[in-house]
Motif scaffolding. Structure first.
Motif, mmCIF file in Angstrom:
data_model
loop_
_atom_site.group_PDB
_atom_site.id
_atom_site.type_symbol
_atom_site.label_atom_id
_atom_site.label_comp_id
_atom_site.label_asym_id
_atom_site.label_seq_id
_atom_site.Cartn_x
_atom_site.Cartn_y
_atom_site.Cartn_z
ATOM 1 N N SER A 20 0.843 -1.189 0.000
ATOM 2 C CA SER A 20 0.000 0.000 0.000
ATOM 3 C C SER A 20 0.876 1.235 0.000
ATOM 4 C CB SER A 20 -0.899 -0.006 1.235
ATOM 5 O OG SER A 20 -1.771 -1.099 1.192
ATOM 6 N N HIS A 204 -7.351 1.549 -4.423
ATOM 7 C CA HIS A 204 -6.028 0.973 -4.693
ATOM 8 C C HIS A 204 -6.097 -0.345 -5.453
ATOM 9 C CE1 HIS A 204 -4.062 4.044 -2.471
ATOM 10 N NE2 HIS A 204 -4.567 3.682 -1.310
ATOM 11 N N VAL A 518 -1.552 -4.419 -0.680
ATOM 12 C CA VAL A 518 -2.167 -3.315 -1.401
ATOM 13 C C VAL A 518 -3.677 -3.358 -1.217
ATOM 14 C CG1 VAL A 518 -2.320 -4.649 -3.545
ATOM 15 C CG2 VAL A 518 -2.315 -2.150 -3.632
#
Length: 804
Positions: A20, A204, A518
């Motif tokens: 992330s 994301h 992520v």
């Protein structure tokens, strides 16, 4: 953790490639567009998905809000009623210790000796004066009012929050409130995943997976499960006579979560990111000291609030359990899964309803196992106490039947009530004279549902030590109530004197077992169910794992959690390493099924096996599981099959392998939506003997047109399939760890690494760990035992009842 100082120089487990980006909390911005029915760029997906899950599990907005409102009323009632009882009742008059003047106007002179309730209640003005004169009462009422106002504000916030979730269900997920109970969580989850493609709830990732949603909901829960698995929590107490005891209550668990996850001074800087300083090993000692101070302050705060919490616990327990104990005294002798047991037995990424359903199915076999232990001395004492108490009670009842004025004699009703409670309690210690002593078989039935069992339980099911360890997971309700009452007193001392000593271990644990994913943030690395990083060679991971002893999950937690999640989420696509492990398991099952009994034979034994296991109302999947469990008993006894041929001896593992080789999730649940990933081979077709058996209801149920019924059947078969995997994998683990003690009758077993020689090579020769105690784990040459003894005073004797 045993020998933890030996691992001070840990190397951080490498993060996943797709990390992330920093500042995720700044990028995830909530944009409310109610008019356009849009839910995108949600800031706190953890909270959002958790509320969606709770909304579904608690049956919608109305049920949730009514429950919370009644909790407010309940708290207000307890405080008001207790204040009234303490200050507004004249107990000398109520107990007739002081005469009451009934000579005033409006009183009958013949009723001078009768005491009524209004006589014992003080006038309102006098009651108010008593309350105002007692400064301690005023202080407690102010504290209660502050807490009640805090709860009221929280309820108002929840109303606004869950109203938004209600709108989300109706407008985004297209689920009406009156139809919510007809949707399973898997169906709601599928709609969430589909909605992500239309409206980017998470910016994301283009698509969400089932594992992403589980990570969001169970982020902190997975950390707790991992710390229990590695024996970092809960801390142990050394008590006289009881020895090493594991103590974990709701209050203590709340303090753990407050310190580690979301309280002031916690390790997480927000709901989804561990503070960066805890990811670096350079200042671990300084961070450990800082955490130690936080724990000390939290312990002192608990010590300061101890009197108030203790008073509330006692009052709540009194109002909650007194009537139940009076009506059903035997309820205290009932058992329940302890809080420690729920965390110890929980898979990684297992939602609450999945855990409750699994442990619910394991309740009866576990109860039978615990009840099979009796103490001859305690039985003799219980029979005589029951006889004497019953004799006195019979006389009192006879006297009251002859003349009801006997009830007016002082303490007669009290004596009758106490004698009834004593008789009920003593009868619980008297075993059933028809009980059959089969501890090993009962333990195997229990394992089929709870999925986890320490190695040293195998072959020692008849020992009191094993029973005491099971009692840690499956405690008496009376023990649960007592622990919760003692929690306000014990919790401060655990925090101040025991948990502070584990500060460095906790810092190292979060640094070494936290990874960034992520679209999800920081999660416990064990929750990834990565065989390569956390697999155990003795749990069918040999040649596929690079994990050191410290990195391995205990008791096959990684492997069993992976299988459980895969079965519960058939549309989930496992990563490469997990897919290889599942493929190896499938080939191993096929190989071992060749020497096992046929599925047709197992199904033909289903009615007899069900009768032996005392499960008259079993469904198709349950019949299948019971047949596998009881088949070794039938073959060992030399019984003949339905075709009058001798059944060769076999084990539960070989029977499980035969069923698993034939069982196909996609075929058994073909009416459910979605495509199966093919966990088990699809060699079974609807025309096979398994479906045509007149002894089961599989055929009629799998061809049902009912949507709800097919979903329920799929869930039942998924649970049965996981139970079979648990039995099978535990048997292979025993063969791998202790081949000399293996009870299985396997011919030419094929190691996992030999099935695909070209895929191995990740791990070299890794030493097999020795059996560890419940909750414990092995590091190098030392082991740390986290055994809790709940002393029930029972000593198992095989002389009681028949033997298997």
């Amino acid at each position: 953790m045993a020998n933890f100082e030996a691992y001070q120089e840990y190397q951080r487990i490498e993060d996943f490639e797709e990390d992330s980006p920093p500042g995720e909390e700044d990028l995830l911005v909530h944009v409310p567009e109610g008019l356009k029915d849009s839910w995108h760029h949600i800031k706190n997906l953890d909270n959002f998905f958790t509320r969606i899950y709770h909304f579904h599990q608690k049956n919608g907005f109305a049920c949730m809000m009514v429950t919370e409102l009644f909790e407010l009323v309940q708290f207000l009632f307890v405080v008001t009623f207790t204040t009234f009882l303490v200050n507004c009742v004249e107990y000398d008059v109520l107990f007739a210790n002081r005469a009451v003047n009934h000579t005033g106007p409006g009183h009958n002179p013949l009723d001078r000796s009768k005491v009524t309730l209004p006589d014992a209640i003080l006038p309102g003005q006098q009651c108010t004066q008593r309350i105002e004169e007692n400064s301690w009462n005023i202080f407690l009422l102010i504290m209660a009012a502050i807490f009640w106002i805090y709860r009221l504000v929280k309820v108002i916030c929840n109303v606004l929050s869950y109203w938004e979730i209600r709108q989300f269900y109706i407008k985004a997920l297209k689920i009406k409130m009156d139809e919510l109970c007809n949707f399973t969580w898997q169906e709601v989850q599928d709609r969430l995943i589909s909605l992500q493609r239309e409206q980017q709830m998470c910016i994301h990732k283009k698509e969400l997976t089932e594992l992403d949603i589980y990570h969001r909901i169970l982020r902190f829960k997975n950390y707790m499960v991992a710390m229990i698995n590695k024996s970092l929590l809960p801390v142990q107490l050394q008590l006289p006579l009881l020895g090493n005891v594991v103590f974990l209550t709701q209050g203590l668990k709340y303090n753990f979560e407050l310190i580690l996850f979301w309280g002031p001074g916690s390790l997480f800087q927000n709901k989804w990111n561990l503070h960066p300083k805890y990811k670096r090993s350079g200042n671990r000692l300084e961070l450990a000291q800082q955490l130690s101070r936080v724990i000390l302050l939290m312990g002192l705060a608990n010590l300061l609030l101890c009197p108030f919490i203790l008073v509330w616990q006692v009052l709540y327990a009194f109002f909650s359990y007194t009537e139940i104990i009076r009506r059903e005294p035997g309820s205290l002798g009932a058992r329940r899964w302890s809080l420690f047991g729920r965390l110890y037995l929980r898979h990684f990424n297992e939602l609450d309803h999945e855990l409750h359903g699994r442990l619910g199915r394991g309740y009866k076999p576990t109860s039978k196992y615990m009840n099979s232990f009796t103490s001859p001395l305690l039985t003799v004492l219980a029979k005589n106490i029951a006889f004497f108490s019953g004799s006195v009670l019979a006389v009192l009842i006879a006297l009251t039947v002859y003349d009801e004025d006997v009830l007016t004699v002082q303490h007669i009703l009290t004596a009758i009530t106490v004698l009834g409670v004593v008789i009920t309690i003593t009868r619980s210690f008297i075993p059933d004279e028809h009980m059959v002593w089969c501890p090993e078989q009962l333990l195997q039935c229990m394992l089929a549902h709870i999925h986890y069992m320490p190695d040293h339980w195998r072959g020692n099911a008849n020992k009191s030590e094993t029973r005491d360890e099971v009692a840690q997971l499956f405690q008496y309700k009376a023990v649960f109530i007592l622990e919760e009452l003692l929690s306000p007193i014990v919790t401060p001392f655990i925090l101040i004197f025991l948990l502070r000593n584990k500060s460095l271990e906790i810092i190292d644990f979060f640094r070494n077992f936290t990874v960034e994913v992520v679209g999800v943030g920081d999660i416990c690395s064990f929750a990834q169910m990565d065989i390569r990083r956390h697999g155990n060679p003795t749990w069918m991971s040999e040649g596929q794992t690079e994990a050191s002893v410290y990195q391995q999950a205990e008791n096959g937690k990684t492997e069993l959690s992976l299988m459980h999640f895969t079965i519960k989420n058939p549309r989930w696509q496992p990563p490469q390493e997990s897919s290889v492990f599942i493929s190896h398991l499938k080939e191993k099952v096929h190989h071992d099924a060749q020497g096992g009994p046929s599925t047709q034979l197992l199904l033909s034994e289903a009615p007899l096996c069900t009768s032996l296991q005392s499960n008259e109302s079993a469904t198709g999947p349950e019949n299948l599981l019971v047949s596998v469990l009881a088949h070794p008993i039938l073959t060992a006894s030399g019984l003949q099959g339905r075709d009058h041929r001798f059944i060769p001896p076999s084990t539960a593992a070989s029977a499980a392998a035969s069923v698993l080789a034939s069982l196909s999730t996609s075929q058994l649940a073909h009416t459910s939506r979605g495509r199966s990933h093919g966990l088990m081979p699809t060699s079974l077709n609807p025309e096979s003997t398994m479906y045509r058996s007149d002894r089961t209801i599989i055929d009629s149920m799998t061809h049902s047109d009912s949507h709800v019924r097919s979903n329920a059947l799929h869930s039942e078969f998924a649970s049965a399939e996981m139970s079979l995997h648990a039995i099978y994998m535990h048997e292979l683990h025993q063969q791998s760890s202790h081949p000399q003690r293996s009870s299985g009758q396997w011919q030419n077993p094929v190691p996992m690494r030999d099935l695909h020689s070209n895929t191995g090579g990740l791990g070299s020769s890794i030493s097999m760990p020795t059996p560890v105690h419940l909750g414990g784990w092995k590091e190098e040459e030392e082991e740390n035992e986290d055994d809790q003894e709940i002393n029930s005073g029972s000593t198992p004797k095989q002389g009681t009842g028949s033997n298997c």
